[in-house]
Structure formats: structure tokens, C-alpha cells
Design an enzyme around this catalytic site. Structure first.
Site, short mmCIF file in Angstrom:
data_model
loop_
_atom_site.label_atom_id
_atom_site.label_comp_id
_atom_site.label_asym_id
_atom_site.label_seq_id
_atom_site.Cartn_x
_atom_site.Cartn_y
_atom_site.Cartn_z
N GLY A 135 0.83 -1.21 0.00
CA GLY A 135 0.00 0.00 0.00
C GLY A 135 0.85 1.24 0.00
N ASN A 136 0.22 2.39 0.17
CA ASN A 136 0.97 3.63 0.26
C ASN A 136 0.30 4.57 1.26
OD1 ASN A 136 -0.91 5.54 -1.24
ND2 ASN A 136 -0.64 3.93 -2.76
N ARG A 137 0.89 5.73 1.46
CA ARG A 137 0.48 6.60 2.56
C ARG A 137 -0.59 7.64 2.20
NH1 ARG A 137 6.09 8.88 4.20
NH2 ARG A 137 4.92 10.00 5.80
N SER A 138 -1.20 7.51 1.05
CA SER A 138 -2.20 8.51 0.67
C SER A 138 -3.44 8.39 1.57
CB SER A 138 -2.61 8.30 -0.79
OG SER A 138 -3.66 9.17 -1.12
N ALA A 184 -3.75 7.60 -5.32
CA ALA A 184 -2.40 7.08 -5.50
C ALA A 184 -2.50 5.57 -5.74
CB ALA A 184 -1.56 7.37 -4.26
#
Ligand code: CTP
Length: 415
Positions: A218-221, A285
Site C-alpha cells: 500500500g501507500n500513505r495517501s 495514489a
């Protein structure tokens, strides 16, 4: 309407009147009141007499730190029905019942709140809450249309559980969402509906690509920028679909929310909604890569300390697909670029190259060196146009960037 100046009477603090009408959702207005006071607003609560059946005067007085009146016959020497309205920077009525909307639409002045509504010259926000049948009734809809036509912002109710066992449209939106709308109005006023009749799709959040049943890439958006864009588009009159990838923020009011998890799901939802859209904004994102084979069972540690191989495959580039296929002639496609700059070019060089590569009309370039932007309320960006334009947006809340983006989109829309 222009953004209001902070009232001198409130010592430079924004002066807010919180009107509360007699509905069960009045208890949620106490939470809204806290948001205002904790962020330095001077709040005068004006409940209707019926509102006090739901939440008593002591709660409003205790949380606002001010006396609370419902009628014009109290503290008459201070002429409160004129003073409160005239000195407000914002009047927000939450919840606004069917009865309150009717009285406001017809210019009645039969309690302190309706007097305040007649004397206020600042932006006015109504946040209706009632049963679906009452909201859909032709009388209520006509009253809402009248109030909107006179310049008030009437927020669409949320869909969900209502009082009792039934559910439908009519819920008061989350207090955090009402607070965000009010902040938007305090900063920008109730703007011109320059997106009225337009259909807009906004994607938000970060995708999760499963590795096994418990893990994902995943990512931090956080989705804050996309949510701010959706909220601002509604305020400017658009019909908005938000495709939300793992967003945990409250749903923006008046927005159709489609929830997705992976980049593939995001692609399918955005491409399907784009068919009837005038504008698509890819603020999400999406992961660029996903594990080639997600396993059905949890990946276990090997006894010999070896690490399992992780083979990745590329996900579809949604922005490039949208830009190159254009579901409708004249559709405006907006992308975002989170850049750090590198040895091949500066943040803006890479932004210009990405704009050309993706083929979109506008690219909002964020400088994310040092992890800036993700999860924060503030944003700073440059909006690059395929036509060579370059708009610098100074540091500020994501809502300000959202309006700056719509300011660029609106004139690019064709009739
Ligand atoms: N985007 C997309 N589909 C993807 C990846 C990104 O539609 N699979 C969109 C994002 O929503 C954003 C824009 O493309 O609007 C740019 O995202 P960014 O991550 O900066 O660009 P990438 O295409 O991933 O390019 P690179 O990683 O090479 O910088």
C-alpha cells in the site's frame, strides 16, 4: 459571494452562529460546536424552542461559553435578533428540519433563529436532517430550491440509518464533514455554481494490493485531497462521484461514494463512471505494481530464515488510459504527480514530462521531498496545463488547492 472578514466583535476570531432546529440529530451539533470552539471560533448557539426538547440549554451554554436564547424577548435591550445576525461571519443551521427550512424560505420571523437568518448578511449554510419522505416532499424541495436560489448553501443529507429502524436519505452528515464545509465557506464564501450541470469523477486514497489474506502493498495517501476536491465540486454545483480507495475519512456530503481496494478495482470504477463525466480527476495514489500471485493462505516464515520471493507485475495506468481514450468529447482529465526531483530533472521538469507522457489536460505537481503532503491538511502545488500554463498555488489547506484546480478546470469545459 466573497469570503467574509473575521468579525471585530469576536476579537478577530471568526464569528459563527450555530442554529439548531428541533430534530433528533441536534445531539450531533454539540460535536460540531466543539470543533468550532476548539479551533478558535467564537460561537453563538441559537436553538429553536423545539431543539431544546432534544438537547438542553445547559449543553449549548456550557460548550459555547455564552448565554443561549431561543426567543427575541430575552435580553431585549441588546436587540439580539439584529446584533447576532449582523455580526456573524457565518450562520450554519445543523440540523435544519423541514419546518425550519419552510420558515426560512418564507421569511418568517417567529423565533430568534429565523430573525437571525433575516438579519444575517454573511454566508448561510443549512444542513438538513429529516426522514426521507419529508426531504423528498415537493414542499421541502421547493423550499430548498428557494433558499439556494437566494444564495444559501443547502447541504445534501447523507444516506444511512435514520431515527427508528428505517434508513435512507435524510441523515445529518458527519460533524467533521459539516465542519469542513463551514471552513470552506468561511475561506471562500458560497461560490458561484460554475460547475452546475457538470458531472465530475474524482478518485482518492491509496490502493492496497493483496499479498496474502492479511498483507498488502500500500501507500500513505489519506484521500484528503480527493475528498476536498469532491466537496469543493459539490459546492460549485457539480454532480460528483468519488471513487475512494481505502479512505477512512467521513463521506463528503452530497457525493456518490464508490469504495474500492485495488488498482484494478479503481480502474474499473473510474472508467465506468467516466463514461458520463465532463471531468475526471485522478487524485488517488494507485499502486504501480502488485504481487503477481496473491496467495489464498498466509505466507509463513521459513524455518531456515529464507525470505519468500516477491514477484511484482505492473498495474494499469488509469490516467494514461483515460487521457488517451477520452470517454466523451471535450472531457477534461486532470492528474496529480508526486515528485521529489532527481538527477534527471527538477520537480517541475519531471512534472512537464509526465504531463506529456500521460496526455492529460492538467497535471497538479506536488513536491513530496521529505514525505510532505501525505496525510496532512495542507498542500502546495503547481498546476501545469497541456496548453503551457503554469499556476503556482501557495502553501495552504487542501481545500484551497481544490478550488484552484476547479478554477483551472471550469474555463476549459466546453458547452
Ligand atoms: N496513476 C494512475 N494509474 C497508476 C498510477 C498512477 O492513474 N497505475 C495516476 C495517479 O492517480 C496520478 C498520476 O497517475 O494522477 C501520476 O501518478 P504518479 O505516481 O506520480 O506517476 P506514475 O505514473 O506512477 O509515474 P512514476 O512512478 O514513473 O513517477
Amino acid at each position: 459571494m466573497a469570503a467574509p472578514e473575521a468579525s471585530p466583535e469576536a476579537g478577530g476570531r471568526p464569528s459563527v452562529v450555530l442554529g439548531v432546529a428541533g430534530g433528533i440529530a441536534a445531539y450531533k451539533a454539540a460535536e460540531l460546536l466543539r470543533r468550532f470552539t476548539e479551533t478558535g471560533h467564537d460561537v453563538t448557539v441559537v436553538p429553536t424552542p423545539s431543539a431544546l426538547h432534544f438537547v438542553g440549554e445547559a449543553t449549548w451554554a456550557g460548550l459555547s461559553g455564552k448565554p443561549v436564547h431561543t426567543q427575541v424577548w430575552e435580553s431585549v435591550h441588546e436587540v439580539p435578533h439584529v446584533r447576532i445576525g449582523q455580526s456573524a461571519d457565518l450562520v450554519v443551521v445543523a440540523p435544519a428540519t423541514a419546518d425550519l427550512l419552510a420558515r426560512a424560505a418564507h421569511g418568517r420571523a417567529d423565533d430568534l433563529l429565523t430573525n437571525v437568518l433575516l438579519t444575517a448578511r454573511c454566508p448561510v449554510v443549512f444542513v438538513p436532517a429529516m426522514h426521507t419522505e419529508m426531504w423528498e416532499h415537493a414542499a421541502t424541495q421547493a423550499n430548498v430550491a428557494t433558499l439556494r436560489q437566494r444564495g444559501a448553501l443547502v447541504v445534501e443529507p447523507a444516506v444511512g440509518r435514520l431515527t427508528g429502524a428505517d434508513s435512507g436519505k435524510g441523515r445529518l452528515p458527519d460533524p467533521d464533514e459539516i465542519f469542513a464545509i463551514c471552513q470552506d465557506v468561511l475561506a471562500h464564501g458560497v461560490g458561484e455554481p460554475d460547475l452546475a450541470g457538470r458531472t465530475v469523477v474524482v478518485s482518492a486514497g491509496g490502493t492496497r494490493e493483496p499479498l496474502d489474506p492479511v498483507r498488502y502493498l500500500g501507500n500513505r495517501s489519506s484521500g484528503r485531497q480527493g475528498v476536498a476536491l469532491a466537496r469543493a465540486a459539490v459546492a460549485r454545483g457539480a454532480e460528483v462521484t468519488l471513487v475512494a480507495a481505502n479512505v477512512t475519512l467521513p463521506d463528503p456530503a452530497g457525493v456518490k461514494v464508490v469504495r474500492v481496494e485495488t488498482t484494478e478495482e479503481l480502474r474499473d470504477a473510474v472508467v465506468s463512471a467516466a463514461v458520463s463525466a465532463d471531468v475526471v480527476v485522478m487524485a488517488a495514489a494507485p499502486a504501480d505494481f502488485r504481487p503477481l500471485d496473491a496467495t489464498d493462505t498466509k505466507i509463513k516464515k521459513a524455518g531456515d530464515g529464507s525470505v519468500p520471493p516477491l514477484e511484482l507485475t505492473q498495474t494499469p495506468d488509469i490516467l494514461a488510459e483515460l487521457s488517451h481514450t477520452r470517454a466523451r468529447p471535450g472531457q477534461v482529465v486532470v492528474g496529480f504527480a508526486a515528485e521529489t526531483g532527481d538527477e534527471t530533472g527538477s520537480v517541475l521538469d519531471l512534472g512537464r514530462a509526465k504531463l506529456a507522457r500521460k496526455g492529460c489536460d492538467l497535471l497538479v505537481v506536488n513536491d513530496v521531498r521529505g514525505g510532505a503532503v501525505f496525510g496532512s491538511g495542507d498542500n502546495q502545488a503547481v498546476i501545469l496545463g497541456a496548453d503551457g500554463t503554469q499556476i503556482e498555488v501557495p502553501p495552504g489547506p487542501k481545500t484551497a488547492l481544490a478550488h484552484a484546480i476547479w478554477d483551472e478546470v471550469a474555463p476549459r469545459l466546453q458547452d
